[in-house]
Enzyme design. Sequence first.
Site, PDB file in Angstrom:
ATOM      1  N   GLY A 169       0.367  -1.108   0.216  1.00  0.00           N
ATOM      2  CA  GLY A 169       0.046  -0.356   0.282  1.00  0.00           C
ATOM      3  C   GLY A 169       0.672   1.252   0.297  1.00  0.00           C
ATOM      4  N   GLY A 170       0.374   2.432   0.431  1.00  0.00           N
ATOM      5  CA  GLY A 170       0.845   3.671   0.635  1.00  0.00           C
ATOM      6  C   GLY A 170       2.541   3.520   1.318  1.00  0.00           C
ATOM      7  N   GLY A 404      24.591  12.907 -29.449  1.00  0.00           N
ATOM      8  CA  GLY A 404      24.448  13.401 -27.948  1.00  0.00           C
ATOM      9  C   GLY A 404      24.834  13.051 -26.796  1.00  0.00           C
ATOM     10  N   ALA A 405      25.197  11.899 -26.772  1.00  0.00           N
ATOM     11  CA  ALA A 405      25.732  10.763 -26.008  1.00  0.00           C
ATOM     12  C   ALA A 405      26.964  11.988 -25.572  1.00  0.00           C
ATOM     13  CB  ALA A 405      26.053   9.330 -26.127  1.00  0.00           C
TER      14      ALA A 405
HETATM   15  C1  HXC Z   1      -3.254  -4.611  11.934  1.00  0.00           C
HETATM   16  C2  HXC Z   1      -2.299  -5.893  10.519  1.00  0.00           C
HETATM   17  C3  HXC Z   1      -1.709  -5.893   9.204  1.00  0.00           C
HETATM   18  C4  HXC Z   1      -2.160  -4.269   9.706  1.00  0.00           C
HETATM   19  C5  HXC Z   1      -0.851  -7.573   9.500  1.00  0.00           C
HETATM   20  N1  HXC Z   1      -1.393  -7.500  11.445  1.00  0.00           N
HETATM   21  N2  HXC Z   1      -1.320  -6.066   8.576  1.00  0.00           N
HETATM   22  N3  HXC Z   1      -2.770  -5.559  11.871  1.00  0.00           N
HETATM   23  N4  HXC Z   1      -3.255  -4.113  10.872  1.00  0.00           N
HETATM   24  N5  HXC Z   1      -2.512  -3.549   8.522  1.00  0.00           N
HETATM   25  C6  HXC Z   1      -1.837  -8.137  11.838  1.00  0.00           C
HETATM   26  C7  HXC Z   1      -1.966  -9.507  11.652  1.00  0.00           C
HETATM   27  O1  HXC Z   1      -3.545  -8.927  12.748  1.00  0.00           O
HETATM   28  C8  HXC Z   1      -1.561 -10.433  12.730  1.00  0.00           C
HETATM   29  O2  HXC Z   1      -1.531 -10.596  14.123  1.00  0.00           O
HETATM   30  C9  HXC Z   1       0.100  -9.934  12.688  1.00  0.00           C
HETATM   31  O3  HXC Z   1      -0.181  -8.210  12.645  1.00  0.00           O
HETATM   32  C10 HXC Z   1       1.146 -10.723  11.537  1.00  0.00           C
HETATM   33  O4  HXC Z   1      -0.187 -10.540  10.506  1.00  0.00           O
HETATM   34  P1  HXC Z   1      -0.315 -11.841   9.474  1.00  0.00           P
HETATM   35  O5  HXC Z   1      -1.433 -12.303   8.732  1.00  0.00           O
HETATM   36  O6  HXC Z   1      -0.645 -13.270  10.100  1.00  0.00           O
HETATM   37  O7  HXC Z   1       1.178 -12.487   9.343  1.00  0.00           O
HETATM   38  P2  HXC Z   1       1.179 -12.592   7.620  1.00  0.00           P
HETATM   39  O8  HXC Z   1       0.724 -14.302   7.183  1.00  0.00           O
HETATM   40  O9  HXC Z   1       3.174 -13.261   7.515  1.00  0.00           O
HETATM   41  O10 HXC Z   1       0.696 -11.959   6.448  1.00  0.00           O
HETATM   42  C11 HXC Z   1       1.629 -10.751   6.403  1.00  0.00           C
HETATM   43  C12 HXC Z   1       1.053  -8.965   5.520  1.00  0.00           C
HETATM   44  C13 HXC Z   1      -0.900 -10.112   5.985  1.00  0.00           C
HETATM   45  C14 HXC Z   1       1.115  -9.689   4.075  1.00  0.00           C
HETATM   46  C15 HXC Z   1       1.503  -7.970   5.926  1.00  0.00           C
HETATM   47  O11 HXC Z   1      -1.005  -9.468   7.204  1.00  0.00           O
HETATM   48  C16 HXC Z   1      -1.524  -8.415   5.266  1.00  0.00           C
HETATM   49  O12 HXC Z   1      -1.891  -9.002   3.977  1.00  0.00           O
HETATM   50  N6  HXC Z   1      -1.830  -7.476   6.165  1.00  0.00           N
HETATM   51  C17 HXC Z   1      -2.662  -6.584   5.585  1.00  0.00           C
HETATM   52  C18 HXC Z   1      -1.892  -5.759   4.600  1.00  0.00           C
HETATM   53  C19 HXC Z   1      -2.837  -4.278   3.872  1.00  0.00           C
HETATM   54  O13 HXC Z   1      -3.972  -4.495   3.509  1.00  0.00           O
HETATM   55  N7  HXC Z   1      -2.598  -3.251   4.198  1.00  0.00           N
HETATM   56  C20 HXC Z   1      -3.425  -2.065   4.803  1.00  0.00           C
HETATM   57  C21 HXC Z   1      -2.434  -2.063   3.324  1.00  0.00           C
HETATM   58  S1  HXC Z   1      -2.935   0.334   2.832  1.00  0.00           S
HETATM   59  P3  HXC Z   1      -1.720 -11.128  14.783  1.00  0.00           P
HETATM   60  O14 HXC Z   1      -2.326 -10.857  16.440  1.00  0.00           O
HETATM   61  O15 HXC Z   1      -2.099 -12.511  14.383  1.00  0.00           O
HETATM   62  O16 HXC Z   1      -0.628 -11.828  15.315  1.00  0.00           O
HETATM   63  C22 HXC Z   1      -1.983   1.075   3.395  1.00  0.00           C
HETATM   64  C23 HXC Z   1      -2.442   2.235   3.132  1.00  0.00           C
HETATM   65  C24 HXC Z   1      -1.249   3.123   3.317  1.00  0.00           C
HETATM   66  O17 HXC Z   1      -0.441   0.560   3.546  1.00  0.00           O
HETATM   67  C25 HXC Z   1      -1.578   4.728   2.366  1.00  0.00           C
HETATM   68  C26 HXC Z   1      -0.772   4.849   2.934  1.00  0.00           C
HETATM   69  C27 HXC Z   1      -0.827   6.647   1.708  1.00  0.00           C
END
Ligand code: HXC
Length: 508
Positions: A169-170, A404-405
């Site tokens: 994401g961001g 040019g290079a």
């Molecule tokens: C809160 C999160 C989290 C998140 C993971 N966790 N991502 N908690 N916010 N964004 C937590 C999980 O609940 C889990 O908690 C622990 O972290 C580990 O995650 P898992 O999924 O078990 O690990 P894994 O299988 O290794 O997968 C990792 C991952 C996946 C690929 C990062 O967790 C995932 O897809 N997360 C969401 C990603 C996402 O969509 N993020 C938002 C992007 S948008 P527990 O308690 O079970 O240990 C964004 C916008 C920003 O970032 C914009 C700025 C301009």
Amino acid sequence: MSANIAEMEKRRSAAKLGGGQKRIDAQHAKGKLTARERLDVLLDEGSFEEMDLYVEHDCVDFGMQDQKIPGDGVVTGSGTINGRLVYVFSQDFTVFGGSLSARHAQKICKVMDAALKVGAPVIGLNDSGGARIQEGVASLGGYADVFQRNVLASGVVPQLSLIMGPCAGGAVYSPAMTDFIFMVKDSSYMFVTGPEVVKTVTNEVVTQEELGGAITHSSKTSVSDLALENDIEALLAARDFFDFLPSSNRDGVPERPSADAWDRLEPSLDTIIPPSANQPYDMHEVIRKTVDEGEFFELQPLHAGNIIIGFGRVEGKTVGIVANQPMVLAGVLDINSSKKAARFVRFCDAFSIPLITFVDVPGFLPGTDQEHNGIIKHGAKLLFAYAEATVPKITVITRKAYGGAYDVMSSKHLRGDLNYAWPTAEIAVMGAKGAVEIIFRGQDADGIAAKTKEYEDRFANPFVAASRGYIDEVIYPHSTRRRIALGLRKLRNKELENPWKKHDNIPL
Ligand code: HXC
């Protein structure tokens, strides 16, 4: 008193456990180090001073009020690398997946502010699931606060990002605005949207690795400068790399003692250019034989191999090196190589790192692919970068400098300070055969051959350019290091300023 100290110690040890032993074990099982273990490898032993160990999030939604972990998923502070100050943050995947909350962002901003204040580099170790989903817009605001600081710090203190886990994401945009990115193979990913969203929107099936793994970003996209095998290798590479960087734009380049004689001669360079102009040779050899102890830290080796960029040292002081590579696409300039070198030249200029340019370039790459994808705009980036650079610029033309290079590659006309050519240099509008086929179109083969020979005799040498003062001296290849070292000494107090402006308008 001892009870107070005991309480402090209890809190400290609890905080240092992050998300707990089970999650630490899971991190290890993936071949990853924890946030704190990473800092132990990155920083000099015992040098890390932590800040904000007890900071917690303030989210009260989705039961978060009952889940507070001191530190809130990021370890921040300062330390030293080979004795030089650096500010660091290291995201802790064991705490809410290293996700970024408002407070987590605030901690990162605090180290960035401190680094800017004192003029020290920032290294970020990224391992995060992105925005803390439970916090919503507070976390988005936190990202933007970090982005803003990345931009303000750009060109003031060097910023290096190590990607050591997911970065989605961001979250990718903060590293993207830092100066350099190193990624770890098989465990780090960067993408704006992950494989599942890609499948839903475009119906493409792609793995995380293919979409945004270390190899993809180090070869195809150039988002990453290096792909390292594992956490340890990445952290040790960061330490080596750090030694080349100035602490800020107010400091000069770092110096370290070198046992390599400044006037070392390299007779092997006298014969490195093959007899035929179409035969390649490895420009890395020229670079390694020029810099101290043959030590060259190359960046983006897997991307646009027709140009080489990286850092070396001469007389113990950092230099930035840009070199055409005849082994890849004959060293031609194209979109990717122009962009790769332009950003590097601008980094060096921003941080007062002298530029050494080795030239063997047959021109810009022709073709509809290049034209339609904007070689005009992208090639102009490198031209612009060299033209605006005010750092000491030393150029060595080893063989071809066509068209040019020739102008682009740190020529005299772009305020090159010392422009040298080897006797094998050919400085011309284009290669002899191509030139003759244009100006003597319609002649038979014998006529073309005769005119080609005449054109070669006239232009396939450095002396026409030298007779105009475009080349300061035609030098023995074996004396290249000596000439560069002498040149750098003389240019140490170079002063050159561009006209005042708010900022320029480089063709982006
Ligand atoms: C809160 C999160 C989290 C998140 C993971 N966790 N991502 N908690 N916010 N964004 C937590 C999980 O609940 C889990 O908690 C622990 O972290 C580990 O995650 P898992 O999924 O078990 O690990 P894994 O299988 O290794 O997968 C990792 C991952 C996946 C690929 C990062 O967790 C995932 O897809 N997360 C969401 C990603 C996402 O969509 N993020 C938002 C992007 S948008 P527990 O308690 O079970 O240990 C964004 C916008 C920003 O970032 C914009 C700025 C301009």
